[in-house]
Design an enzyme around this catalytic site. Structure first.
Site, PDB file in Angstrom:
ATOM      1  N   LYS A 115       0.685  -1.277  -0.062  1.00  0.00           N
ATOM      2  CA  LYS A 115       0.046   0.025  -0.045  1.00  0.00           C
ATOM      3  C   LYS A 115       0.753   1.375  -0.048  1.00  0.00           C
ATOM      4  O   LYS A 115       0.380   2.336  -0.527  1.00  0.00           O
ATOM      5  CB  LYS A 115      -1.024  -0.111   1.156  1.00  0.00           C
ATOM      6  CG  LYS A 115      -1.854  -1.196   1.202  1.00  0.00           C
ATOM      7  CD  LYS A 115      -2.604  -1.309  -0.103  1.00  0.00           C
ATOM      8  CE  LYS A 115      -3.249  -2.704  -0.023  1.00  0.00           C
ATOM      9  NZ  LYS A 115      -3.952  -3.083  -1.510  1.00  0.00           N
ATOM     10  N   LYS A 157      -2.991   2.414   9.184  1.00  0.00           N
ATOM     11  CA  LYS A 157      -3.252   1.432   8.378  1.00  0.00           C
ATOM     12  C   LYS A 157      -2.043   0.523   8.176  1.00  0.00           C
ATOM     13  O   LYS A 157      -0.678   1.088   8.115  1.00  0.00           O
ATOM     14  CB  LYS A 157      -3.626   1.751   6.825  1.00  0.00           C
ATOM     15  CG  LYS A 157      -4.894   2.721   6.890  1.00  0.00           C
ATOM     16  CD  LYS A 157      -5.012   2.879   5.432  1.00  0.00           C
ATOM     17  CE  LYS A 157      -6.553   3.637   5.214  1.00  0.00           C
ATOM     18  NZ  LYS A 157      -6.949   4.266   3.983  1.00  0.00           N
ATOM     19  N   ILE A 202     -10.711  10.644   6.566  1.00  0.00           N
ATOM     20  CA  ILE A 202     -11.580  11.213   5.931  1.00  0.00           C
ATOM     21  C   ILE A 202     -13.214  11.082   6.279  1.00  0.00           C
ATOM     22  O   ILE A 202     -13.703   9.749   6.336  1.00  0.00           O
ATOM     23  CB  ILE A 202     -11.737  10.801   4.151  1.00  0.00           C
ATOM     24  CG1 ILE A 202     -10.234  10.934   3.650  1.00  0.00           C
ATOM     25  CG2 ILE A 202     -12.812  11.742   3.318  1.00  0.00           C
ATOM     26  CD1 ILE A 202      -9.861  12.427   3.733  1.00  0.00           C
ATOM     27  N   HIS A 207     -17.836   5.366  -0.818  1.00  0.00           N
ATOM     28  CA  HIS A 207     -16.791   4.502  -1.508  1.00  0.00           C
ATOM     29  C   HIS A 207     -17.144   4.417  -3.026  1.00  0.00           C
ATOM     30  O   HIS A 207     -18.246   3.629  -3.169  1.00  0.00           O
ATOM     31  CB  HIS A 207     -16.803   3.132  -0.859  1.00  0.00           C
ATOM     32  CG  HIS A 207     -15.940   2.117  -1.529  1.00  0.00           C
ATOM     33  ND1 HIS A 207     -15.928   1.023  -1.182  1.00  0.00           N
ATOM     34  CD2 HIS A 207     -15.020   2.320  -2.559  1.00  0.00           C
ATOM     35  CE1 HIS A 207     -14.833   0.315  -1.940  1.00  0.00           C
ATOM     36  NE2 HIS A 207     -14.424   1.086  -2.605  1.00  0.00           N
ATOM     37  N   LYS A 235     -19.552  -5.570   1.092  1.00  0.00           N
ATOM     38  CA  LYS A 235     -20.290  -4.783   0.372  1.00  0.00           C
ATOM     39  C   LYS A 235     -21.687  -5.599   0.315  1.00  0.00           C
ATOM     40  O   LYS A 235     -21.765  -6.787   0.301  1.00  0.00           O
ATOM     41  CB  LYS A 235     -20.042  -4.555  -1.045  1.00  0.00           C
ATOM     42  CG  LYS A 235     -18.713  -3.634  -1.046  1.00  0.00           C
ATOM     43  CD  LYS A 235     -18.048  -3.840  -2.430  1.00  0.00           C
ATOM     44  CE  LYS A 235     -16.668  -2.910  -2.413  1.00  0.00           C
ATOM     45  NZ  LYS A 235     -15.848  -3.295  -3.595  1.00  0.00           N
ATOM     46  N   GLU A 273     -10.172   1.912  -6.136  1.00  0.00           N
ATOM     47  CA  GLU A 273     -11.356   2.363  -5.315  1.00  0.00           C
ATOM     48  C   GLU A 273     -10.786   3.702  -4.941  1.00  0.00           C
ATOM     49  O   GLU A 273      -9.574   4.080  -4.322  1.00  0.00           O
ATOM     50  CB  GLU A 273     -10.943   1.489  -3.952  1.00  0.00           C
ATOM     51  CG  GLU A 273     -11.331   0.190  -4.082  1.00  0.00           C
ATOM     52  CD  GLU A 273     -11.378  -0.675  -2.690  1.00  0.00           C
ATOM     53  OE1 GLU A 273     -11.705  -1.895  -2.751  1.00  0.00           O
ATOM     54  OE2 GLU A 273     -11.130  -0.048  -1.617  1.00  0.00           O
ATOM     55  N   ARG A 290      -8.277  -7.637  -9.922  1.00  0.00           N
ATOM     56  CA  ARG A 290      -9.083  -8.778 -10.080  1.00  0.00           C
ATOM     57  C   ARG A 290     -10.327  -8.661 -10.849  1.00  0.00           C
ATOM     58  O   ARG A 290     -10.701  -7.221 -10.912  1.00  0.00           O
ATOM     59  CB  ARG A 290      -9.207  -9.712  -8.944  1.00  0.00           C
ATOM     60  CG  ARG A 290      -9.940  -8.695  -7.940  1.00  0.00           C
ATOM     61  CD  ARG A 290     -10.607  -9.553  -6.932  1.00  0.00           C
ATOM     62  NE  ARG A 290     -11.561  -8.714  -5.754  1.00  0.00           N
ATOM     63  CZ  ARG A 290     -11.300  -7.791  -5.019  1.00  0.00           C
ATOM     64  NH1 ARG A 290      -9.923  -7.547  -4.598  1.00  0.00           N
ATOM     65  NH2 ARG A 290     -12.156  -7.110  -4.384  1.00  0.00           N
ATOM     66  N   ARG A 336     -26.410  -8.494  -2.940  1.00  0.00           N
ATOM     67  CA  ARG A 336     -26.044  -9.713  -2.770  1.00  0.00           C
ATOM     68  C   ARG A 336     -26.687 -10.576  -1.756  1.00  0.00           C
ATOM     69  O   ARG A 336     -27.002  -9.922  -0.560  1.00  0.00           O
ATOM     70  CB  ARG A 336     -24.528  -9.430  -1.886  1.00  0.00           C
ATOM     71  CG  ARG A 336     -23.314  -8.616  -2.849  1.00  0.00           C
ATOM     72  CD  ARG A 336     -22.187  -8.687  -2.075  1.00  0.00           C
ATOM     73  NE  ARG A 336     -21.151  -7.662  -3.035  1.00  0.00           N
ATOM     74  CZ  ARG A 336     -19.800  -7.841  -2.839  1.00  0.00           C
ATOM     75  NH1 ARG A 336     -19.243  -8.724  -2.013  1.00  0.00           N
ATOM     76  NH2 ARG A 336     -19.108  -7.045  -3.710  1.00  0.00           N
TER      77      ARG A 336
HETATM   78  C1  MV4 Z   1     -10.010   5.244   4.843  1.00  0.00           C
HETATM   79  C2  MV4 Z   1     -11.051   5.743   5.437  1.00  0.00           C
HETATM   80  C3  MV4 Z   1     -10.981   7.039   5.943  1.00  0.00           C
HETATM   81  N1  MV4 Z   1     -10.159   7.888   5.591  1.00  0.00           N
HETATM   82  N2  MV4 Z   1      -8.840   6.185   4.762  1.00  0.00           N
HETATM   83  C4  MV4 Z   1     -11.388   0.742   4.552  1.00  0.00           C
HETATM   84  C5  MV4 Z   1     -10.650  -0.383   3.778  1.00  0.00           C
HETATM   85  C6  MV4 Z   1      -9.700   0.032   3.099  1.00  0.00           C
HETATM   86  N3  MV4 Z   1      -9.930  -0.206   1.650  1.00  0.00           N
HETATM   87  C7  MV4 Z   1      -9.584   1.493   3.341  1.00  0.00           C
HETATM   88  N4  MV4 Z   1     -10.518   1.953   4.079  1.00  0.00           N
HETATM   89  C8  MV4 Z   1     -10.753   3.154   4.665  1.00  0.00           C
HETATM   90  N5  MV4 Z   1      -9.992   4.080   4.624  1.00  0.00           N
HETATM   91  C9  MV4 Z   1      -8.995   7.217   5.274  1.00  0.00           C
HETATM   92  N6  MV4 Z   1      -7.783   8.148   5.195  1.00  0.00           N
HETATM   93  C10 MV4 Z   1     -12.220   4.826   5.594  1.00  0.00           C
HETATM   94  C11 MV4 Z   1     -11.906   3.661   5.251  1.00  0.00           C
HETATM   95  C12 MV4 Z   1     -13.396   2.732   5.591  1.00  0.00           C
HETATM   96  C13 MV4 Z   1     -13.895   2.241   4.303  1.00  0.00           C
HETATM   97  C14 MV4 Z   1     -13.473   2.613   2.907  1.00  0.00           C
HETATM   98  C15 MV4 Z   1     -14.315   2.155   1.808  1.00  0.00           C
HETATM   99  C16 MV4 Z   1     -15.409   1.365   2.113  1.00  0.00           C
HETATM  100  C17 MV4 Z   1     -15.818   0.974   3.408  1.00  0.00           C
HETATM  101  C18 MV4 Z   1     -15.102   1.403   4.569  1.00  0.00           C
HETATM  102  C19 MV4 Z   1     -15.544   1.328   5.630  1.00  0.00           C
HETATM  103  C20 MV4 Z   1     -14.695   1.909   6.924  1.00  0.00           C
HETATM  104  C21 MV4 Z   1     -13.659   2.235   6.736  1.00  0.00           C
END
Ligand code: MV4
Length: 496
Positions: A115, A157, A202, A207, A235, A273, A290, A336
């Site tokens: 990442k 993260k 954020i 999403h 999801k 994403e 994928r 789903r």
């Molecule tokens: C974030 C965020 C808020 N701010 N990054 C969750 C999984 C991973 N793909 C990244 N994720 C997030 N990153 C920042 N800087 C909130 C999430 C997040 C989230 C993102 C996408 C879809 C669902 C989510 C559910 C909780 C948190």
């Protein structure tokens, strides 16, 4: 390419088998002993048993899959999603065995899997990333500086992560050190890599993800999917397009996704994403290297077959998609249908599918991996089927989904069907007022308990009925209107 081994099971294995057959290619299914009677095994032209039910000894065993490909005379491998789809080592092993890999180059999988490397590469390519650190943190002082720079609240993260594992929200500096330690130890346990980094958190984003497709000469995008309706990173509902994206924003996000893919030498189908804020700012999160579960909603609004495009690109042929120039047509929604109990925190359920009547009719697509008699166990993920609709606009798509959910009869295993019906009928959902925390706020929708308003309506209805009774209104139906005895008996018989 004459014979493709599908290193997967369930609905996606069937989806890929169908694409192979339309392309005049034979399909080789693999199956664990638990899946020996599964639909994907019968749909394929050849099938190879690869071991016991436990995925680690079957669908995740690279040596068994390669030996199955060899024994069946396959010349290519499609990984589907999940299992080994995003393991660069699997892609490499397939290529080294002299087989075609129906996926991106191993180097692109590896670059996006790390990442912080992905963040560095994206920033260099001009793709907007969330403010924060671009390398794993090596000291408490470096972490404090990076967090201060990004601005609190921040999110810690895992560098090797993705999908939400090893994330920690930090409101103020006092909590940073503890969060770093907790995230690092979870990252080590989950990914074998303790590296962590920080980003600005954020608040309440959507999403939104962009579908990309790349062949040897072109990289194009196929618009966005709105994926905010999720619970614990699972999801539940996806749509294309998104109510939050107009054609100008689509062009900007699409260009960012194309730049992201090009920066890692991407080939085939992939997804970038993004977090999209209320104000219209967007930030790259990660790239899924994928085909995704929710790819059908893009297929329906762009009129493409993404899996057949994957096959073409893997054969070295140009994609048939014009891309960029095309706008989405109409609206598509996917629900789903999983073997989970929403009222119990989406706890997986098990059982035998005793009866199944899939929905059909205009604008309805049912991508399923199960049939009457299927045993639903805890060995694999809980996705039973995807119910996908297309209609000319969003209100019509919601009505069509409600109609299709009414038609669906699935007896024997509790599912998310009822949740989806409540969601489609919900005013906030219908207004498109969703973000990634939507379901956290809406326990009434998730658990199916009546809201205060529902209770009020029920009381009002009871009072109105009482009023009607007192007026001695005759309630015998007109001839041919209400459900007569034949219809009632028929319905009861149908439920046996
Ligand atoms: C974030 C965020 C808020 N701010 N990054 C969750 C999984 C991973 N793909 C990244 N994720 C997030 N990153 C920042 N800087 C909130 C999430 C997040 C989230 C993102 C996408 C879809 C669902 C989510 C559910 C909780 C948190």
């Amino acid at each position: 390419m004459k014979r493709v081994l599908i290193a997967n099971r369930g609905e996606i294995a069937l989806r890929i088998i169908r694409a192979c057959h339309e392309d005049g290619i034979e399909a080789v299914a693999v199956y664990s002993t638990a899946d020996r009677l599964s639909p994907h095994v019968r749909a394929a032209d050849h099938a190879v048993n690869i071991g016991p039910a436990a995925a680690a000894e079957s669908y995740l065993d690279i040596a068994k899959l390669l030996s199955a490909a060899h024994r069946a005379g396959a010349d290519a491998v499609h990984p589907g999603y999940g299992f080994l789809a995003e393991r660069a080592a699997f892609a490499e092993a397939v290529v080294n065995a002299g087989l075609a890999w129906i996926g991106p180059p191993p180097s692109a999988i590896a670059a996006m899997g790390d990442k912080t490397e992905a963040r560095r590469r994206m920033r260099a390519a001009g793709v907007p990333v969330v403010p924060g650190a671009d390398a794993p943190l090596t000291s408490g002082a470096a972490a404090r500086a990076a967090a201060l720079d990004a601005g609190y609240p921040v999110i810690v993260k895992a560098a090797a992560g993705g999908g939400g594992k090893g994330m920690r929200l930090v409101q103020a500096e006092a909590d940073l050190e503890g969060a770093l330690e907790a995230a690092a130890s979870e990252a080590l346990r989950s990914f074998g890599d303790a590296g962590v980094y920080v980003e600005k958190f954020i608040e309440r984003p959507r999403h939104v993800e962009i579908q990309v497709l790349a062949d040897a000469t072109r990289t194009v995008h196929l618009g966005e999917r709105e994926c905010s309706i999720q619970r614990r990173h699972q999801k539940l509902v996806e749509e294309a397009p998104s109510v939050a994206v107009d054609s100008a924003l689509r062009a900007r996000m699409g260009a960012a996704a194309v730049a992201a893919a090009a920066a890692v030498g991407y080939r085939g189908a992939g997804t970038c994403e993004f977090l999209l804020t209320e104000g219209g700012a967007f930030y790259f999160l990660e790239m899924n290297t994928r085909i995704q579960v929710e790819h059908p909603v893009t297929e329906l609004v762009y009129g493409v077959d993404l899996v057949r495009e994957q096959l073409r690109i893997a054969r070295g042929e140009p994609m048939t998609v014009l891309g960029d120039a095309i706008a989405p047509t109409g609206w598509s929604i996917e629900c789903r249908i999983t073997s989970e109990e929403p009222a119990a925190g989406f706890l997986p359920t098990t059982g035998t599918i005793e009866y199944l009547r899939p929905p059909s009719g205009p604008g309805v697509r049912w991508d399923s991996g199960v049939e009457i008699g299927s045993e639903v166990t805890l060995f694999y993920d809980s996705l039973l089927a995807k119910l996908i609709v297309w209609a000319p606009d969003r209100p019509a798509a919601i009505r069509r989904m409600e109609r299709a959910l009414d038609e669906l009869v699935l007896v024997g295993v509790p599912t998310t069907q009822g949740f989806h019906r409540r969601l489609m009928a919900d005013a906030e959902y219908q207004a498109g007022a969703v973000d990634i925390q939507f379901l956290d706020r809406r326990a009434d929708l998730v658990e199916g308990r009546a809201s205060d308003l529902d209770a009020l309506v029920a009381v009002a209805a009871a009072l109105a009925e009482d009023e009607a009774r007192q007026s001695r209104r005759v309630t015998i139906a007109a001839p041919g209107s209400g459900p007569g005895n034949w219809a009632r008996i028929g319905r009861r018989e149908g439920l046996r």
